[in-house]
Design a protein around this motif. Sequence first.
Motif, PDB file in Angstrom:
ATOM      1  N   ALA A   2      60.200  13.265  26.233  1.00 51.35           N
ATOM      2  CA  ALA A   2      60.052  14.377  27.174  1.00 51.35           C
ATOM      3  C   ALA A   2      58.722  14.250  27.904  1.00 51.35           C
ATOM      4  N   GLN A   3      58.585  15.009  28.946  1.00 48.79           N
ATOM      5  CA  GLN A   3      57.334  14.969  29.695  1.00 48.79           C
ATOM      6  C   GLN A   3      56.206  15.520  28.825  1.00 48.79           C
ATOM      7  N   LYS A   4      54.980  15.135  29.157  1.00 50.70           N
ATOM      8  CA  LYS A   4      53.840  15.576  28.348  1.00 50.70           C
ATOM      9  C   LYS A   4      53.472  17.026  28.628  1.00 50.70           C
ATOM     10  N   LYS A   5      53.850  17.507  29.798  1.00 53.95           N
ATOM     11  CA  LYS A   5      53.476  18.864  30.140  1.00 53.95           C
ATOM     12  C   LYS A   5      54.597  19.463  30.987  1.00 53.95           C
ATOM     13  N   TYR A   6      54.861  20.718  30.782  1.00 55.83           N
ATOM     14  CA  TYR A   6      55.903  21.374  31.571  1.00 55.83           C
ATOM     15  C   TYR A   6      55.343  21.793  32.931  1.00 55.83           C
ATOM     16  N   THR A   7      56.175  21.698  33.976  1.00 55.13           N
ATOM     17  CA  THR A   7      55.759  22.124  35.311  1.00 55.13           C
ATOM     18  C   THR A   7      56.779  23.124  35.849  1.00 55.13           C
ATOM     19  N   LEU A   8      56.305  23.992  36.736  1.00 58.39           N
ATOM     20  CA  LEU A   8      57.186  24.996  37.346  1.00 58.39           C
ATOM     21  C   LEU A   8      58.099  24.307  38.362  1.00 58.39           C
ATOM     22  N   PRO A   9      59.424  24.350  38.155  1.00 63.12           N
ATOM     23  CA  PRO A   9      60.307  23.733  39.147  1.00 63.12           C
ATOM     24  C   PRO A   9      60.317  24.536  40.448  1.00 63.12           C
ATOM     25  N   ASP A  10      60.467  23.840  41.569  1.00 57.75           N
ATOM     26  CA  ASP A  10      60.569  24.549  42.847  1.00 57.75           C
ATOM     27  C   ASP A  10      61.824  25.412  42.864  1.00 57.75           C
ATOM     28  N   LEU A  11      61.732  26.540  43.558  1.00 52.93           N
ATOM     29  CA  LEU A  11      62.934  27.322  43.830  1.00 52.93           C
ATOM     30  C   LEU A  11      63.797  26.487  44.779  1.00 52.93           C
ATOM     31  N   PRO A  12      65.103  26.321  44.495  1.00 56.02           N
ATOM     32  CA  PRO A  12      65.917  25.414  45.325  1.00 56.02           C
ATOM     33  C   PRO A  12      66.352  26.014  46.666  1.00 56.02           C
ATOM     34  N   LEU A  42      53.518  28.281  27.836  1.00 55.33           N
ATOM     35  CA  LEU A  42      54.170  27.274  26.986  1.00 55.33           C
ATOM     36  C   LEU A  42      53.258  26.054  26.821  1.00 55.33           C
ATOM     37  N   ASN A  43      52.667  25.607  27.924  1.00 53.63           N
ATOM     38  CA  ASN A  43      51.754  24.465  27.846  1.00 53.63           C
ATOM     39  C   ASN A  43      50.546  24.766  26.959  1.00 53.63           C
ATOM     40  N   ALA A  44      50.025  25.994  27.084  1.00 50.86           N
ATOM     41  CA  ALA A  44      48.863  26.371  26.261  1.00 50.86           C
ATOM     42  C   ALA A  44      49.229  26.358  24.781  1.00 50.86           C
ATOM     43  N   ALA A  45      50.425  26.872  24.454  1.00 44.34           N
ATOM     44  CA  ALA A  45      50.844  26.920  23.046  1.00 44.34           C
ATOM     45  C   ALA A  45      51.061  25.508  22.496  1.00 44.34           C
ATOM     46  N   LEU A  46      51.827  24.698  23.228  1.00 43.05           N
ATOM     47  CA  LEU A  46      52.122  23.344  22.734  1.00 43.05           C
ATOM     48  C   LEU A  46      50.867  22.477  22.713  1.00 43.05           C
ATOM     49  N   GLY A  47      49.888  22.829  23.541  1.00 43.21           N
ATOM     50  CA  GLY A  47      48.626  22.094  23.540  1.00 43.21           C
ATOM     51  C   GLY A  47      47.904  22.162  22.201  1.00 43.21           C
ATOM     52  N   LYS A  48      48.249  23.157  21.375  1.00 45.51           N
ATOM     53  CA  LYS A  48      47.651  23.266  20.040  1.00 45.51           C
ATOM     54  C   LYS A  48      48.318  22.328  19.035  1.00 45.51           C
ATOM     55  N   HIS A  49      49.532  21.872  19.398  1.00 42.94           N
ATOM     56  CA  HIS A  49      50.279  20.908  18.553  1.00 42.94           C
ATOM     57  C   HIS A  49      50.949  19.915  19.492  1.00 42.94           C
ATOM     58  N   PRO A  50      50.154  19.049  20.142  1.00 44.43           N
ATOM     59  CA  PRO A  50      50.660  18.278  21.293  1.00 44.43           C
ATOM     60  C   PRO A  50      51.837  17.351  21.002  1.00 44.43           C
ATOM     61  N   HIS A  51      52.040  16.975  19.733  1.00 40.67           N
ATOM     62  CA  HIS A  51      53.204  16.117  19.454  1.00 40.67           C
ATOM     63  C   HIS A  51      54.511  16.837  19.786  1.00 40.67           C
TER      64      HIS A  51
END
Length: 222
Positions: A2-12, A42-51
Amino acid sequence: MAQKKYTLPDLPYAFNALEPYIDAKTMQIHHDKHHGGYVNNLNAALGKHPHLFDVPIESLLANLNSVPEDIRSAVRDNGGGNLNHSMFWKLMGKNMGGDPVGELSGAITKAFGSIDDFRKIFEAAAAQRFGSGWAWLSLDAFGKLTVHSMANQDNPVMEGRIPIFGLDVWEHAYYLTYQNRRPEYISAFWKVANWKEADLNYRNALENIDRCLSVADLRKVS
Ligand code: MN
């Protein structure tokens, strides 16, 4: 991986594409601020357990008890929030609405008796969800279509179901135009529902049902 960090998808589509049914200001705040907030948190939370960035979010949500306790609530709320909204934007569009199409159309008729019966059942699930949450059309573990609702940002994968189609009934989704009149918002949603996308979700779910349900495999999280 999976990607290393989540990003906000564009509104289509443009913020005003769903007017007059859903107003541009609501869409802008909902996408940029609410969905954007879920992605950041979500990124901030997963950043505490990056695996855990490498574990599909569906697997984390299906196995919350295996998620480290210090980020469990954050992953539930914001991982669910990101997953739910990423699907939701694509389930709407300009000049949409009408009846379900494709394989999903026949499957809905078979499961609920008629398209109108399905609409009534889905509307009731959306209207009766107390407080914040979503109404869902999901495929269950036996390949059966079901309508249900879930609280907050919980996603059907948490119950071993695969989401096909969903409606956000948080007040932030409709309050500027409809205030407390949630049933009017639910009626308006039918005018913008993207049934082609829902049919695509249904066919993907059927093809991947074994894989999707194996997200409950605890080994993937550790
Ligand atoms: Mn929302």
